[in-house]
Design a protein around this motif. Sequence first.
Motif, PDB file in Angstrom:
ATOM      1  N   GLY A 158       0.824  -1.222   0.112  1.00  0.00           N
ATOM      2  CA  GLY A 158       0.030  -0.184   0.160  1.00  0.00           C
ATOM      3  C   GLY A 158       0.804   1.236   0.004  1.00  0.00           C
ATOM      4  N   GLU A 159       2.138   1.071   0.153  1.00  0.00           N
ATOM      5  CA  GLU A 159       2.982   2.277   0.101  1.00  0.00           C
ATOM      6  C   GLU A 159       3.163   2.838  -1.054  1.00  0.00           C
ATOM      7  OE1 GLU A 159       7.486   3.547   1.639  1.00  0.00           O
ATOM      8  OE2 GLU A 159       6.958   1.374   1.566  1.00  0.00           O
ATOM      9  N   PRO A 160       3.140   4.029  -1.677  1.00  0.00           N
ATOM     10  CA  PRO A 160       3.780   4.416  -2.668  1.00  0.00           C
ATOM     11  C   PRO A 160       5.241   4.185  -2.967  1.00  0.00           C
ATOM     12  CG  PRO A 160       2.417   6.266  -1.639  1.00  0.00           C
ATOM     13  CD  PRO A 160       2.872   5.214  -0.574  1.00  0.00           C
ATOM     14  N   LEU A 161       5.495   4.026  -4.273  1.00  0.00           N
ATOM     15  CA  LEU A 161       6.855   3.570  -4.838  1.00  0.00           C
ATOM     16  C   LEU A 161       7.652   4.720  -4.414  1.00  0.00           C
ATOM     17  CD1 LEU A 161       8.972   1.406  -5.963  1.00  0.00           C
ATOM     18  CD2 LEU A 161       8.236   2.336  -8.189  1.00  0.00           C
ATOM     19  N   ARG A 162       8.603   4.709  -3.605  1.00  0.00           N
ATOM     20  CA  ARG A 162       9.928   5.886  -3.617  1.00  0.00           C
ATOM     21  C   ARG A 162      10.503   5.991  -4.649  1.00  0.00           C
ATOM     22  NH1 ARG A 162       9.934   2.983   1.192  1.00  0.00           N
ATOM     23  NH2 ARG A 162      12.370   2.739   0.805  1.00  0.00           N
ATOM     24  N   LEU A 163      10.649   7.095  -5.346  1.00  0.00           N
ATOM     25  CA  LEU A 163      11.449   7.291  -6.457  1.00  0.00           C
ATOM     26  C   LEU A 163      12.572   8.347  -6.407  1.00  0.00           C
ATOM     27  CD1 LEU A 163       8.903   7.371  -9.616  1.00  0.00           C
ATOM     28  CD2 LEU A 163      10.489   5.553  -9.071  1.00  0.00           C
ATOM     29  N   LEU A 178       4.538   3.628 -14.710  1.00  0.00           N
ATOM     30  CA  LEU A 178       4.095   3.390 -13.536  1.00  0.00           C
ATOM     31  C   LEU A 178       2.574   3.903 -13.415  1.00  0.00           C
ATOM     32  CD1 LEU A 178       6.783   4.656 -10.943  1.00  0.00           C
ATOM     33  CD2 LEU A 178       6.205   2.459 -11.509  1.00  0.00           C
ATOM     34  N   ASP A 179       2.299   4.969 -14.098  1.00  0.00           N
ATOM     35  CA  ASP A 179       0.670   5.356 -14.008  1.00  0.00           C
ATOM     36  C   ASP A 179       0.085   4.591 -15.053  1.00  0.00           C
ATOM     37  OD1 ASP A 179       1.445   7.648 -12.591  1.00  0.00           O
ATOM     38  OD2 ASP A 179       1.686   9.200 -14.109  1.00  0.00           O
ATOM     39  N   ARG A 180       0.634   3.939 -16.150  1.00  0.00           N
ATOM     40  CA  ARG A 180      -0.459   3.199 -17.140  1.00  0.00           C
ATOM     41  C   ARG A 180      -0.564   1.908 -16.229  1.00  0.00           C
ATOM     42  NH1 ARG A 180       2.412   1.424 -20.636  1.00  0.00           N
ATOM     43  NH2 ARG A 180       4.296   2.831 -20.725  1.00  0.00           N
ATOM     44  N   ALA A 181       0.437   1.362 -15.320  1.00  0.00           N
ATOM     45  CA  ALA A 181       0.304   0.275 -14.638  1.00  0.00           C
ATOM     46  C   ALA A 181      -0.525   0.680 -13.177  1.00  0.00           C
ATOM     47  CB  ALA A 181       1.783  -0.358 -14.278  1.00  0.00           C
ATOM     48  N   ARG A 182      -1.048   1.632 -13.034  1.00  0.00           N
ATOM     49  CA  ARG A 182      -1.609   2.263 -11.806  1.00  0.00           C
ATOM     50  C   ARG A 182      -0.773   1.696 -10.621  1.00  0.00           C
ATOM     51  NH1 ARG A 182      -7.923   0.716 -13.267  1.00  0.00           N
ATOM     52  NH2 ARG A 182      -8.002   1.912 -15.367  1.00  0.00           N
ATOM     53  N   ILE A 183       0.285   2.144 -10.571  1.00  0.00           N
ATOM     54  CA  ILE A 183       1.191   1.801  -9.146  1.00  0.00           C
ATOM     55  C   ILE A 183       1.514   3.397  -8.919  1.00  0.00           C
ATOM     56  CG2 ILE A 183       3.521   1.266  -8.621  1.00  0.00           C
ATOM     57  CD1 ILE A 183       3.740  -0.800 -10.823  1.00  0.00           C
ATOM     58  N   PRO A 184       1.107   3.277  -7.541  1.00  0.00           N
ATOM     59  CA  PRO A 184       1.515   4.855  -7.021  1.00  0.00           C
ATOM     60  C   PRO A 184       2.750   5.168  -6.768  1.00  0.00           C
ATOM     61  CG  PRO A 184       0.207   3.121  -5.456  1.00  0.00           C
ATOM     62  CD  PRO A 184       0.379   2.715  -6.525  1.00  0.00           C
ATOM     63  N   TRP A 185       3.154   6.138  -6.738  1.00  0.00           N
ATOM     64  CA  TRP A 185       4.564   6.457  -6.806  1.00  0.00           C
ATOM     65  C   TRP A 185       4.653   7.992  -5.890  1.00  0.00           C
ATOM     66  CZ3 TRP A 185       6.036  10.836  -9.360  1.00  0.00           C
ATOM     67  CH2 TRP A 185       5.347  11.465 -10.497  1.00  0.00           C
ATOM     68  N   THR A 186       5.642   8.173  -5.500  1.00  0.00           N
ATOM     69  CA  THR A 186       6.319   9.609  -4.918  1.00  0.00           C
ATOM     70  C   THR A 186       7.778   9.847  -4.940  1.00  0.00           C
ATOM     71  OG1 THR A 186       5.949  11.000  -2.862  1.00  0.00           O
ATOM     72  CG2 THR A 186       6.514   8.914  -2.513  1.00  0.00           C
ATOM     73  N   LEU A 244       7.247  -4.192 -10.939  1.00  0.00           N
ATOM     74  CA  LEU A 244       7.059  -2.902 -11.826  1.00  0.00           C
ATOM     75  C   LEU A 244       7.113  -3.054 -13.212  1.00  0.00           C
ATOM     76  CD1 LEU A 244       9.759  -0.971  -9.565  1.00  0.00           C
ATOM     77  CD2 LEU A 244       7.244  -0.951  -9.272  1.00  0.00           C
ATOM     78  N   PRO A 245       6.528  -2.397 -14.146  1.00  0.00           N
ATOM     79  CA  PRO A 245       6.367  -2.673 -15.397  1.00  0.00           C
ATOM     80  C   PRO A 245       7.757  -2.411 -16.127  1.00  0.00           C
ATOM     81  CG  PRO A 245       5.734  -0.219 -15.004  1.00  0.00           C
ATOM     82  CD  PRO A 245       5.931  -0.923 -13.460  1.00  0.00           C
ATOM     83  N   PRO A 246       8.077  -3.002 -17.071  1.00  0.00           N
ATOM     84  CA  PRO A 246       9.311  -2.849 -18.054  1.00  0.00           C
ATOM     85  C   PRO A 246       9.304  -1.615 -18.511  1.00  0.00           C
ATOM     86  CG  PRO A 246       7.652  -4.123 -19.317  1.00  0.00           C
ATOM     87  CD  PRO A 246       6.944  -3.903 -18.019  1.00  0.00           C
ATOM     88  N   LEU A 247      10.796  -1.080 -18.807  1.00  0.00           N
ATOM     89  CA  LEU A 247      10.947   0.258 -19.135  1.00  0.00           C
ATOM     90  C   LEU A 247      11.522   0.159 -20.654  1.00  0.00           C
ATOM     91  CD1 LEU A 247      12.758   1.526 -16.066  1.00  0.00           C
ATOM     92  CD2 LEU A 247      10.491   2.529 -16.923  1.00  0.00           C
TER      93      LEU A 247
END
Length: 282
Positions: free
Chosen positions: A176-181, A198-206, A248-251
């Motif tokens: 549940g924690e946003p991914l720390r970037l 990340l946005d397309r994979a709906r992964i929250p980040w900060t 995480l999604p591939p880059l």
Amino acid sequence: MKALDIEAVQAFILVADLNSFTRAAEALDTTQSAVSLKIKRLEDGLGRRLFWRTPRLVRLSAEGNAFLPAARHLVAAHRSAVGAFAVEHRRLIVGISYHIVGSEMPALLKRMHASDPGLVIGLHIDTSRSILEAFDNGELDAAIVLRQDTRRRDAEVLFEEQFGWMAAPDFSRSPGEPLRLATQAEPCSVRAAAVDALDRARIPWTEVFVGGGVATIGAALSAGLAVAALARRVAPPDTIDLGSRLGLPPLPSREVILCSKPSDTRARRVLRTLGAAFAAAA
């Protein structure tokens, strides 16, 4: 034994440094078969096998390792003899994207200097976008950057840069924690690609760290502060790609290109060497 062919010795050093007959040929602006022939004649003259070769690997033999220091001395002495006559100094200004500058930079600069000691090298490190703007404005002789778009069809593709979600091995993310970037400051095409994925994979980040180059981002990763989208080639050696472990999604990969303007032989030769060395380090 016959006198050694200095050009063959120079080719031998390039193959040894670049671990590739192909890259050496690119640096010398010749063909791989021509380089192979030079090395074969050198080996025949010395009566020694200098390289062990397979379709995927080139490495020095024990005799090649023993010969390499003497070969460097010979080429240096030859260069000194030729340099006894004044050679006009030439200034070459090169811009390189900080996304692709890794630990190989000292070796690359050494190789550039070795190819032309009379060359004065000016090096600018910045974002790919800024480097290309400076190149287009005539402030740089050459630019080595991540391809930004489909233009610049005359640019030379050096290699394909692979990106990963790099972090310290013990980095963890609570449920549940946003991914720390850790990111580069905007505008940055790598940052944009990372947050878009990340946005397309709906992964929250900060964002928890904003740096100005691979060195600063790498320090944040080594300290365990965050994850960053970095080229695997330039990431700190104490980091790993945690993309799979963290789900995480591939880059996307990116082409590294060389744009250049110099028309004189000296500058073109050095840029060929630099491009080949970059490609060999990829």
